[in-house]
Design a protein around this motif. Structure first.
Motif, PDB file in Angstrom:
ATOM      1  N   GLU A  84     140.961 -29.927 -25.451  1.00  0.00           N
ATOM      2  CA  GLU A  84     141.380 -28.867 -26.376  1.00  0.00           C
ATOM      3  C   GLU A  84     140.481 -28.796 -27.604  1.00  0.00           C
ATOM      4  O   GLU A  84     140.260 -27.723 -28.156  1.00  0.00           O
ATOM      5  N   VAL A  85     140.006 -29.942 -28.051  1.00  0.00           N
ATOM      6  CA  VAL A  85     139.193 -29.987 -29.272  1.00  0.00           C
ATOM      7  C   VAL A  85     137.933 -30.805 -28.992  1.00  0.00           C
ATOM      8  O   VAL A  85     137.982 -31.825 -28.307  1.00  0.00           O
ATOM      9  N   THR A  86     136.805 -30.347 -29.518  1.00  0.00           N
ATOM     10  CA  THR A  86     135.534 -31.042 -29.366  1.00  0.00           C
ATOM     11  C   THR A  86     134.880 -31.209 -30.731  1.00  0.00           C
ATOM     12  O   THR A  86     134.881 -30.273 -31.533  1.00  0.00           O
TER      13      THR A  86
ATOM     14  N   ARG B 190     132.348 -18.801 -37.313  1.00  0.00           N
ATOM     15  CA  ARG B 190     133.692 -19.360 -37.455  1.00  0.00           C
ATOM     16  C   ARG B 190     133.706 -20.632 -38.293  1.00  0.00           C
ATOM     17  O   ARG B 190     134.640 -20.872 -39.065  1.00  0.00           O
ATOM     18  N   HIS B 191     132.674 -21.472 -38.145  1.00  0.00           N
ATOM     19  CA  HIS B 191     132.680 -22.784 -38.798  1.00  0.00           C
ATOM     20  C   HIS B 191     131.519 -22.982 -39.778  1.00  0.00           C
ATOM     21  O   HIS B 191     131.394 -24.066 -40.348  1.00  0.00           O
TER      22      HIS B 191
ATOM     23  N   SER C  65     140.392 -24.034 -18.350  1.00  0.00           N
ATOM     24  CA  SER C  65     141.404 -24.359 -19.363  1.00  0.00           C
ATOM     25  C   SER C  65     141.851 -25.809 -19.292  1.00  0.00           C
ATOM     26  O   SER C  65     142.552 -26.288 -20.182  1.00  0.00           O
TER      27      SER C  65
ATOM     28  N   ARG D  39     135.523 -30.156 -36.005  1.00  0.00           N
ATOM     29  CA  ARG D  39     136.294 -30.200 -34.766  1.00  0.00           C
ATOM     30  C   ARG D  39     136.549 -28.762 -34.338  1.00  0.00           C
ATOM     31  O   ARG D  39     137.142 -27.980 -35.072  1.00  0.00           O
ATOM     32  N   VAL D  40     136.086 -28.439 -33.136  1.00  0.00           N
ATOM     33  CA  VAL D  40     136.086 -27.059 -32.657  1.00  0.00           C
ATOM     34  C   VAL D  40     137.123 -26.876 -31.555  1.00  0.00           C
ATOM     35  O   VAL D  40     137.245 -27.721 -30.651  1.00  0.00           O
ATOM     36  N   ASP D  41     137.860 -25.773 -31.641  1.00  0.00           N
ATOM     37  CA  ASP D  41     138.820 -25.406 -30.601  1.00  0.00           C
ATOM     38  C   ASP D  41     138.040 -24.868 -29.400  1.00  0.00           C
ATOM     39  O   ASP D  41     137.398 -23.820 -29.479  1.00  0.00           O
ATOM     40  N   THR D  42     138.081 -25.578 -28.263  1.00  0.00           N
ATOM     41  CA  THR D  42     137.279 -25.169 -27.105  1.00  0.00           C
ATOM     42  C   THR D  42     137.785 -23.874 -26.479  1.00  0.00           C
ATOM     43  O   THR D  42     137.016 -23.174 -25.817  1.00  0.00           O
ATOM     44  N   ALA D  43     139.062 -23.539 -26.686  1.00  0.00           N
ATOM     45  CA  ALA D  43     139.566 -22.258 -26.163  1.00  0.00           C
ATOM     46  C   ALA D  43     138.827 -21.096 -26.821  1.00  0.00           C
ATOM     47  O   ALA D  43     138.489 -20.105 -26.169  1.00  0.00           O
ATOM     48  N   ALA D  44     138.557 -21.215 -28.131  1.00  0.00           N
ATOM     49  CA  ALA D  44     137.816 -20.165 -28.834  1.00  0.00           C
ATOM     50  C   ALA D  44     136.367 -20.101 -28.356  1.00  0.00           C
ATOM     51  O   ALA D  44     135.782 -19.012 -28.255  1.00  0.00           O
TER      52      ALA D  44
END
Length: 347
Positions: A230-232, A202-203, A226, A248-253
C-alpha cells in the motif's frame, strides 16, 4: 519493406537499433552486442568518450563539455553519423575485421511497423556506412514474433505486442504476414515520465531517473496490481530546497498515474481487434496476446491487460531480445514458410 526468407539467409549480420538498446546478431556466432543506444561525446574535440553501459551511467552526471547523445529515437535513427560511430565502437575492432572479410557483406535490420521511407533510409545508410553492401529491412513485429516462437507461418492468428521504450506496436499475424497492426507513441519512457511527474506534483520530489528506473523504485512486489504494497518509501531531491528527502508514497495513486498513458495502449488493442477478420479473432480466444520488448517486464502490466481485455496475456521468455533473435533465426534458416506452391501444382 517485403523481403523473402531466401534474401535474409544470404545476410551475415542482423542489427536491432532500438531507442533503449542496440543488439547485433552475427550468423553462426549468435548475439554479440547488447548495449544501451547511448554515446558520450566531447563537444570541444568531437571525440567519442564512451558508448553503451558506460555512456548511460554518465547521463545527467557530465560537465558542460560532454554531451550524452541518443542517436536512435522510437526505433528510428535520428543521427546517422553518431549511430555509425556508436555501432563501430560497440562491435569492436576484432569483430569489424571479421565482417570486413566477407566479400559482399549483407545486413538485416528491424524497423518499426509502418515506418516512413526516410526512417528506413536512415537505417540503411547507417549500416552501409559500416561496410554493408546490401541491407534488408524486416518489420519489427514479424521479427519479434519469430523470436518468441510464435507459429507465424501457419494459417491461424497470433497476436503480438512489442513494448518498446518509445513506442508500443500491436499486430495480428497469419501466414507469415501482418493482417492488421497499429503503432502507438507510448512506451516505457512515457510510463516512467508519468511516475516522475506524479511524484513531482504530488510530493514535490524529484527522482534520480538515470541511476535507477523510477518505476522499479516506486513499485515493487506486485507492481500495478492492487495486491502490491500500500505504501512505498521513495528517496529523491526536494524540488524547493534541493536537499535529499524521503517520502512515503501511496502506491494506489502511482498506479492511477501509470494507467493514464496505458489507456492509449488499450485503445490500440481494441482497434486491432476491430479491424481483424472474425475467424482470426476466434483463434485469439485460445492463443491470447504475446508480450515482448523491454517494457513487457513492467510489474503487473500483463495482469492489467488481461483484466481489460479478458484475453490470456503471456510474456515471452526473453522479451527484450526477441526481435534480434528472430532476425537471427531467419538468417540461419531456422524458419520455413508454409509451402503453398505444391498444393497449387497438384490441382
Amino acid at each position: 519493406m517485403t523481403v523473402s526468407l531466401e534474401q535474409l539467409r544470404r545476410c551475415h549480420v542482423a542489427v536491432d537499433l532500438g531507442a533503449a538498446r542496440t543488439r547485433v546478431f552475427v550468423k553462426g556466432v549468435g548475439l554479440v552486442v547488447d548495449e544501451p543506444s547511448v554515446a558520450a561525446v566531447n563537444t570541444r574535440t568531437g571525440a567519442l568518450i564512451a558508448v553503451g553501459e558506460l555512456a548511460e551511467k554518465m547521463t545527467g552526471r557530465t560537465p558542460g563539455y560532454i554531451r550524452v547523445a541518443r542517436p536512435v529515437s522510437g526505433g528510428t535513427v535520428v543521427d546517422i553519423d553518431m549511430a555509425q560511430r556508436m555501432l563501430r565502437h560497440l562491435l569492436g575492432e576484432k569483430l569489424r575485421r571479421q565482417l570486413r572479410r566477407k566479400p559482399r557483406l549483407r545486413a538485416a535490420a528491424s524497423t518499426p511497423h509502418d515506418s516512413d521511407p526516410l526512417a528506413q533510409r536512415a537505417t540503411v545508410e547507417t549500416l552501409v556506412g559500416l561496410g554493408a553492401r546490401r541491407v534488408e529491412l524486416v518489420d519489427t513485429l514479424i521479427a519479434a514474433a519469430v523470436g518468441c516462437g510464435l507459429p507465424v507461418e501457419q494459417p491461424s492468428a497470433t497476436m503480438i505486442m512489442v513494448c518498446g521504450a518509445a513506442t508500443t506496436q500491436i499486430a495480428v499475424l497469419s501466414l507469415g504476414s501482418i493482417v492488421t497492426a497499429t503503432r502507438i507513441p507510448i512506451g516505457g519512457n512515457a510510463i516512467d515520465h508519468a511516475v516522475i511527474q506524479h511524484l513531482r506534483h504530488r510530493h514535490e520530489l524529484m527522482l534520480p531517473s538515470q541511476s535507477v528506473r523510477p518505476l522499479q523504485v516506486a513499485l515493487h512486489g506486485n507492481g500495478l496490481t492492487s495486491q502490491g504494497p500500500e505504501v512505498t518509501e521513495i528517496h529523491g531531491r526536494d524540488v524547493a530546497t534541493g536537499l535529499a528527502r524521503s517520502v512515503r508514497v501511496d502506491t494506489a495513486a502511482v498506479r492511477e498515474a501509470i494507467h493514464t498513458p496505458l489507456t492509449s495502449v488499450l485503445d490500440g488493442i481494441g482497434r486491432v481487434l476491430r479491424d481483424c477478420p472474425p475467424d482470426l479473432v476466434a483463434d485469439l480466444v485460445d492463443r491470447g496476446i504475446m508480450m515482448v520488448g523491454g517494457s513487457a517486464l513492467l510489474p503487473g502490466l500483463d495482469q492489467m491487460l488481461h483484466n481489460a481485455t479478458g484475453m490470456t496475456v503471456t510474456i515471452a521468455e526473453r522479451p527484450d531480445t526477441c526481435t534480434v533473435q528472430g532476425l537471427g533465426a531467419m538468417l540461419e534458416g531456422r524458419i520455413q514458410p508454409l509451402d503453398l506452391e505444391s498444393l497449387a501444382t497438384a490441382d
